[in-house]
Design a protein around this motif. Structure first.
Motif, PDB file in Angstrom:
ATOM      1  N   ALA A  15     -18.938 -26.647 -35.121  1.00  0.00           N
ATOM      2  CA  ALA A  15     -18.068 -27.539 -34.349  1.00  0.00           C
ATOM      3  C   ALA A  15     -18.500 -28.991 -34.530  1.00  0.00           C
ATOM      4  O   ALA A  15     -17.652 -29.890 -34.663  1.00  0.00           O
ATOM      5  N   GLN A  16     -19.799 -29.229 -34.575  1.00  0.00           N
ATOM      6  CA  GLN A  16     -20.308 -30.584 -34.775  1.00  0.00           C
ATOM      7  C   GLN A  16     -19.931 -31.093 -36.170  1.00  0.00           C
ATOM      8  O   GLN A  16     -19.485 -32.234 -36.321  1.00  0.00           O
ATOM      9  N   LYS A  17     -20.076 -30.259 -37.198  1.00  0.00           N
ATOM     10  CA  LYS A  17     -19.702 -30.650 -38.558  1.00  0.00           C
ATOM     11  C   LYS A  17     -18.212 -30.955 -38.644  1.00  0.00           C
ATOM     12  O   LYS A  17     -17.797 -31.918 -39.297  1.00  0.00           O
ATOM     13  N   GLN A  18     -17.405 -30.121 -37.995  1.00  0.00           N
ATOM     14  CA  GLN A  18     -15.963 -30.331 -38.016  1.00  0.00           C
ATOM     15  C   GLN A  18     -15.603 -31.647 -37.328  1.00  0.00           C
ATOM     16  O   GLN A  18     -14.748 -32.391 -37.798  1.00  0.00           O
ATOM     17  N   GLY A  19     -16.291 -31.948 -36.234  1.00  0.00           N
ATOM     18  CA  GLY A  19     -16.050 -33.206 -35.527  1.00  0.00           C
ATOM     19  C   GLY A  19     -16.421 -34.405 -36.377  1.00  0.00           C
ATOM     20  O   GLY A  19     -15.686 -35.396 -36.425  1.00  0.00           O
ATOM     21  N   GLN A  20     -17.552 -34.330 -37.073  1.00  0.00           N
ATOM     22  CA  GLN A  20     -17.962 -35.426 -37.955  1.00  0.00           C
ATOM     23  C   GLN A  20     -16.953 -35.609 -39.080  1.00  0.00           C
ATOM     24  O   GLN A  20     -16.631 -36.745 -39.455  1.00  0.00           O
ATOM     25  N   CYS A  21     -16.464 -34.530 -39.611  1.00  0.00           N
ATOM     26  CA  CYS A  21     -15.472 -34.587 -40.681  1.00  0.00           C
ATOM     27  C   CYS A  21     -14.199 -35.282 -40.185  1.00  0.00           C
ATOM     28  O   CYS A  21     -13.641 -36.134 -40.872  1.00  0.00           O
ATOM     29  N   MET A  22     -13.777 -34.936 -38.976  1.00  0.00           N
ATOM     30  CA  MET A  22     -12.576 -35.560 -38.410  1.00  0.00           C
ATOM     31  C   MET A  22     -12.768 -37.055 -38.201  1.00  0.00           C
ATOM     32  O   MET A  22     -11.854 -37.842 -38.436  1.00  0.00           O
ATOM     33  N   VAL A  23     -13.960 -37.455 -37.786  1.00  0.00           N
ATOM     34  CA  VAL A  23     -14.246 -38.882 -37.593  1.00  0.00           C
ATOM     35  C   VAL A  23     -14.113 -39.621 -38.921  1.00  0.00           C
ATOM     36  O   VAL A  23     -13.459 -40.663 -39.004  1.00  0.00           O
TER      37      VAL A  23
END
Length: 77
Positions: free
Chosen positions: A14-22
Motif C-alpha cells: 500500500a505504501q509503494k502504491q501510494g508513492q507511485c500515485m504521488v
C-alpha cells in the motif's frame, strides 16, 4: 504486539502504491499528461535513494521534460 506477515506485506504494498500515485500525479501536474515515456521513469524514480528522490521531487518544477527523461535514460539504459 506482533503484526502478521501478511499484514506487513499488505502495508508495504500500500505504501509503494501510494508513492507511485504521488509521482504519477506530480508528473501529470508538471507536464500535463503522463505518456508512455514519462510512465517508464516512474519506477526508476521510486528506486532512487531517499535523499535523491526528495531532491528530485523538490526540483521537478525546474526540470524540463527533456532533461528529466535524459537523466533517467542515461542512468537506467
Amino acid at each position: 504486539m506482533k503484526l502478521s506477515p501478511l499484514y506487513v506485506q499488505w502495508e508495504q504494498e500500500a505504501q509503494k502504491q501510494g508513492q507511485c500515485m504521488v509521482v504519477e500525479n506530480l508528473l501529470t501536474v508538471r507536464f500535463g499528461t503522463l505518456d508512455e515515456q514519462l510512465a517508464t521513469i516512474i519506477q526508476p524514480i521510486l528506486e532512487l535513494p531517499s535523499q535523491e528522490y526528495a531532491s528530485l521531487m523538490l526540483h521537478l518544477s525546474n526540470l524540463s521534460r527533456e532533461d528529466l527523461l535524459a537523466k533517467f535514460n542515461s542512468n537506467h539504459s
